[in-house]
Design a protein around this motif. Structure first.
Motif, PDB file in Angstrom:
ATOM      1  N   LEU A 219       7.777 -12.859  75.887  1.00  0.00           N
ATOM      2  CA  LEU A 219       8.826 -13.816  76.222  1.00  0.00           C
ATOM      3  C   LEU A 219      10.019 -13.678  75.294  1.00  0.00           C
ATOM      4  CD1 LEU A 219       6.768 -17.002  77.120  1.00  0.00           C
ATOM      5  CD2 LEU A 219       7.283 -14.970  78.486  1.00  0.00           C
ATOM      6  N   GLU A 220       9.769 -13.207  74.061  1.00  0.00           N
ATOM      7  CA  GLU A 220      10.889 -13.034  73.135  1.00  0.00           C
ATOM      8  C   GLU A 220      11.803 -11.903  73.587  1.00  0.00           C
ATOM      9  OE1 GLU A 220       8.293  -9.711  72.076  1.00  0.00           O
ATOM     10  OE2 GLU A 220       7.981 -11.770  72.760  1.00  0.00           O
ATOM     11  N   TRP A 221      11.299 -10.957  74.354  1.00  0.00           N
ATOM     12  CA  TRP A 221      12.099  -9.826  74.851  1.00  0.00           C
ATOM     13  C   TRP A 221      12.866 -10.230  76.102  1.00  0.00           C
ATOM     14  CZ3 TRP A 221      13.242  -6.387  78.717  1.00  0.00           C
ATOM     15  CH2 TRP A 221      13.735  -5.142  78.356  1.00  0.00           C
ATOM     16  N   HIS A 222      12.177 -10.890  77.026  1.00  0.00           N
ATOM     17  CA  HIS A 222      12.797 -11.232  78.310  1.00  0.00           C
ATOM     18  C   HIS A 222      13.582 -12.533  78.265  1.00  0.00           C
ATOM     19  CE1 HIS A 222      10.925  -8.039  80.709  1.00  0.00           C
ATOM     20  NE2 HIS A 222       9.879  -8.192  79.928  1.00  0.00           N
ATOM     21  N   GLY A 223      13.211 -13.431  77.365  1.00  0.00           N
ATOM     22  CA  GLY A 223      13.925 -14.696  77.264  1.00  0.00           C
ATOM     23  C   GLY A 223      13.251 -15.849  77.965  1.00  0.00           C
ATOM     24  N   SER A 224      12.452 -15.573  78.994  1.00  0.00           N
ATOM     25  CA  SER A 224      11.746 -16.634  79.705  1.00  0.00           C
ATOM     26  C   SER A 224      10.626 -16.015  80.536  1.00  0.00           C
ATOM     27  CB  SER A 224      12.691 -17.411  80.632  1.00  0.00           C
ATOM     28  OG  SER A 224      13.093 -16.602  81.732  1.00  0.00           O
ATOM     29  N   PHE A 225       9.676 -16.857  80.929  1.00  0.00           N
ATOM     30  CA  PHE A 225       8.596 -16.374  81.791  1.00  0.00           C
ATOM     31  C   PHE A 225       9.143 -15.938  83.141  1.00  0.00           C
ATOM     32  CE2 PHE A 225       5.329 -17.128  85.040  1.00  0.00           C
ATOM     33  CZ  PHE A 225       4.358 -16.247  84.583  1.00  0.00           C
ATOM     34  N   GLU A 226      10.164 -16.638  83.644  1.00  0.00           N
ATOM     35  CA  GLU A 226      10.741 -16.298  84.944  1.00  0.00           C
ATOM     36  C   GLU A 226      11.327 -14.892  84.927  1.00  0.00           C
ATOM     37  OE1 GLU A 226       9.865 -20.333  84.653  1.00  0.00           O
ATOM     38  OE2 GLU A 226      11.219 -19.195  83.336  1.00  0.00           O
ATOM     39  N   GLU A 227      12.006 -14.550  83.831  1.00  0.00           N
ATOM     40  CA  GLU A 227      12.580 -13.205  83.727  1.00  0.00           C
ATOM     41  C   GLU A 227      11.473 -12.160  83.583  1.00  0.00           C
ATOM     42  OE1 GLU A 227      15.708 -12.131  84.027  1.00  0.00           O
ATOM     43  OE2 GLU A 227      16.240 -14.177  84.620  1.00  0.00           O
ATOM     44  N   VAL A 398       4.376 -17.000  72.446  1.00  0.00           N
ATOM     45  CA  VAL A 398       3.441 -17.497  73.465  1.00  0.00           C
ATOM     46  C   VAL A 398       2.615 -18.643  72.897  1.00  0.00           C
ATOM     47  CG1 VAL A 398       1.457 -16.883  74.885  1.00  0.00           C
ATOM     48  CG2 VAL A 398       3.342 -15.265  74.620  1.00  0.00           C
ATOM     49  N   ASP A 399       2.433 -19.705  73.687  1.00  0.00           N
ATOM     50  CA  ASP A 399       1.612 -20.845  73.293  1.00  0.00           C
ATOM     51  C   ASP A 399       0.141 -20.516  73.552  1.00  0.00           C
ATOM     52  OD1 ASP A 399       0.448 -23.280  72.795  1.00  0.00           O
ATOM     53  OD2 ASP A 399       1.728 -24.430  74.157  1.00  0.00           O
ATOM     54  N   ILE A 400      -0.685 -20.637  72.527  1.00  0.00           N
ATOM     55  CA  ILE A 400      -2.102 -20.279  72.631  1.00  0.00           C
ATOM     56  C   ILE A 400      -2.977 -21.466  73.019  1.00  0.00           C
ATOM     57  CG2 ILE A 400      -2.809 -20.780  70.253  1.00  0.00           C
ATOM     58  CD1 ILE A 400      -4.225 -18.027  70.279  1.00  0.00           C
ATOM     59  N   SER A 401      -2.366 -22.639  73.220  1.00  0.00           N
ATOM     60  CA  SER A 401      -3.136 -23.870  73.450  1.00  0.00           C
ATOM     61  C   SER A 401      -4.045 -23.784  74.664  1.00  0.00           C
ATOM     62  CB  SER A 401      -2.183 -25.064  73.610  1.00  0.00           C
ATOM     63  OG  SER A 401      -1.448 -25.278  72.425  1.00  0.00           O
ATOM     64  N   ASP A 402      -3.535 -23.241  75.778  1.00  0.00           N
ATOM     65  CA  ASP A 402      -4.355 -23.179  76.996  1.00  0.00           C
ATOM     66  C   ASP A 402      -5.595 -22.313  76.784  1.00  0.00           C
ATOM     67  OD1 ASP A 402      -2.620 -24.814  78.324  1.00  0.00           O
ATOM     68  OD2 ASP A 402      -1.610 -23.211  79.437  1.00  0.00           O
ATOM     69  N   LEU A 403      -5.431 -21.206  76.059  1.00  0.00           N
ATOM     70  CA  LEU A 403      -6.571 -20.332  75.789  1.00  0.00           C
ATOM     71  C   LEU A 403      -7.610 -21.044  74.937  1.00  0.00           C
ATOM     72  CD1 LEU A 403      -8.018 -17.592  75.800  1.00  0.00           C
ATOM     73  CD2 LEU A 403      -6.644 -16.977  73.797  1.00  0.00           C
ATOM     74  N   VAL A 404      -7.162 -21.734  73.906  1.00  0.00           N
ATOM     75  CA  VAL A 404      -8.087 -22.457  73.036  1.00  0.00           C
ATOM     76  C   VAL A 404      -8.827 -23.536  73.823  1.00  0.00           C
ATOM     77  CG1 VAL A 404      -8.234 -24.014  71.055  1.00  0.00           C
ATOM     78  CG2 VAL A 404      -6.794 -21.959  70.936  1.00  0.00           C
TER      79      VAL A 404
END
Length: 517
Positions: A219-227, A398-404
């Motif tokens: 996400l840091e490369w593309h700027g957003s999940f949509e991109e 990336v948020d790791i909360s969902d994985l945890v």
């Protein structure tokens, strides 16, 4: 004038002489671009922050020029060169000053994939046609599926090679004098972003393509999940025969539904459930093809069984899914099912992909250092539920909360490493408070894994698995995910003694996919 000329450059045999091309970056990909263009007679300027000594020495030999220095602004040498084409290495993000400048200029902006497609006719097949291209992308599983598909094609008698993001530039394969029937091209989201810019008269049009899955990454490369999603979706653009998608991942189906494909291209689904008449799937423990046979409404072809995959160490659910995807791609080129079975018998996973490194005192030590994002780590945790989980590194935004919450809560314990430890520890406190969490505070590379293993030895008991599946990039403390995995394995062997090492045969396989009912 420039656009008109570029429209004529759709063949190795076109007139590339004197074309001013700026190549951004001098990795293995950047050098392959510069080398190709120099061979074609273009005027090549390579612009990079730093240059590998060998590449820097070779550039003047092949007839290209090199400029090195800071790239936080456009160098005068680049602007004075006034390139007609800028070809960027995949590491240059869309908001990089040089990419912004290139898009605002009169120059065309390409990636290495577009150049390779334009010159793909250097060496032709026996039928006088260039090699077919099969494109593979996804958040996880790209490299394994690329290797699987190429192995299946070779087993079926085709001259094929795995290329692209897997390590061998496509341009090197295009220029190989022996030639190929098919190229299996692994594409990163970075390469696909550049591919989405192409405007030439003959854009990339693969024989078959797949997006294996989609989850937060880069996400840091593309700027957003949509991109990020939009870039991945370009893998299906102008597919001619088979758009392979993951039935368990709705995003990949949506990509196929939205894609501008060649008329007649089929959508081919895969997952671990019962397949429909245009799918590959699993029935009563048998992996089957119901897509590439005449009587697909009432029949299926057996590819292999879950039991056979277990014997080969390939039965983890995500591995079975990768095998089905690769088989769909190979079947689209008419590879017989017998050749697919034969390819699987000789296939071995690359290191650091759910690799059992040792079993000692009833404890199994597993290296899945290649799990560099939460989606990949989720597959590892599914294969080894209840493991002592080694997690952490650079989370890449990336948020790791969902994985945890979804997978980490079933871990026996978590050993947290890396620069972004705090975010991981907080996620466990909020979403899996019952899991014991241990932090490794070492920052020196040589010390990290020794402390990890020491902690794991104190936690794990007979029958347990200690799983390195970091869900994060490695560059905060290690040279690469491979370096991280090697150091983990070395620390394990140092702690338990080399005499106990690498006992693969008596290690039970990872969790197998459920048979469909």
């Amino acid at each position: 004038m420039t656009a008109a000329r570029l429209d004529t450059l759709t063949s190795w045999h076109a007139d590339w002489k004197g074309l001013r091309v700026a190549v951004l970056g001098l990795s293995v990909t950047g050098f392959s671009v510069a080398d190709t263009l120099a061979e074609l007679g273009a005027d090549v300027l390579v612009v990079t922050e730093t240059a590998d000594e060998e590449y820097a020495r070779l550039l003047p030999v092949i007839g290209a020029r090199l400029w090195t220095g800071p790239l936080d602004a456009v160098p005068d040498e680049l602007s004075d060169f006034a390139p007609e084409v800028v070809i960027a290495s995949p590491g240059f993000a869309p908001r990089h000053p040089l990419i912004v400048w290139a898009q605002d200029s009169d120059a065309a902006l390409w990636g290495d994939i577009e150049l390779a497609w334009r010159v793909r006719d250097k060496v032709l097949r026996a039928d006088g046609m260039p090699a077919d291209w099969i494109l593979i992308t996804g958040t996880n599983g790209k490299t394994t599926t690329t290797r699987l598909a190429a192995t299946m094609l070779v087993s079926g008698g085709l001259r094929a090679a795995p290329v692209g993001n897997i390590g061998t530039p496509v341009l090197d394969a295009v220029r190989d004098p022996s030639g190929f029937d098919a190229l299996v091209v692994e594409l990163s989201s970075h390469q696909l972003w550049y591919l989405g810019l192409q405007q030439g008269p003959e854009p990339v049009s693969p024989h078959a393509a797949v997006c294996l899955n989609l989850a937060d990454d880069h996400l840091e490369w593309h700027g957003s999940f949509e991109e990020y999603r939009a870039a991945k979706a370009h893998v299906y653009d102008l597919t001619r025969v088979a758009c392979v998608y993951n039935k368990s991942d709705a995003a990949t189906l949506a990509m196929v539904e939205d894609a501008d494909v060649v008329e007649g291209a089929r959508a081919i689904g895969f997952d671990l459930g019962v397949p429909g008449p245009s799918d590959l799937g699993v029935v009563d423990g048998i992996l089957v093809d119901r897509a590439f046979l005449d009587d697909r409404r009432t029949s299926a072809l057996e590819l292999t069984t879950v039991a056979e995959l277990a014997e080969l160490g390939l039965a983890a659910p995500h591995m079975a899914a990768n095998i089905l995807a690769a088989a769909a791609l190979a079947r689209s080129l008419e590879v017989p099912v017998a050749a697919i079975r034969e390819a699987l018998r000789g296939f071995r996973l690359d290191p650091h992909r759910i690799e059992v490194v040792a079993r000692h005192a009833g404890i199994t030590w597993v290296d899945d250092s290649k799990a560099t994002n939460p989606h990949a780590a989720a597959s590892s945790l599914q294969a080894y539920p209840g493991a002592v989980w080694i997690v952490g590194g650079l989370l890449k935004g990336v948020d790791i909360s969902d994985l945890v919450s979804s997978r980490g809560a079933s871990a026996k314990a978590a050993i947290v490493i890396g620069a972004d430890r705090e975010a991981v520890v907080v996620a466990f406190a909020r979403h899996a408070p019952g899991v014991p969490v241990f932090e490794v505070h070492a920052v020196e590379t040589e010390e990290v894994m020794a402390q990890v293993v020491e902690l794991a030895v104190g936690i794990a008991r007979d029958g347990d698995v200690v799983l390195l599946a970091p869900a994060a990039a490695s560059f905060d403390q290690f040279a690469s995910y491979a370096d991280r995995g090697r150091r983990f394995a070395a620390a394990v062997m140092e702690r338990i003694g080399t005499g106990a090492g690498h006992q693969h045969d008596d290690v039970p396989p990872a969790g197998t996919p459920d048979s469909a009912s």
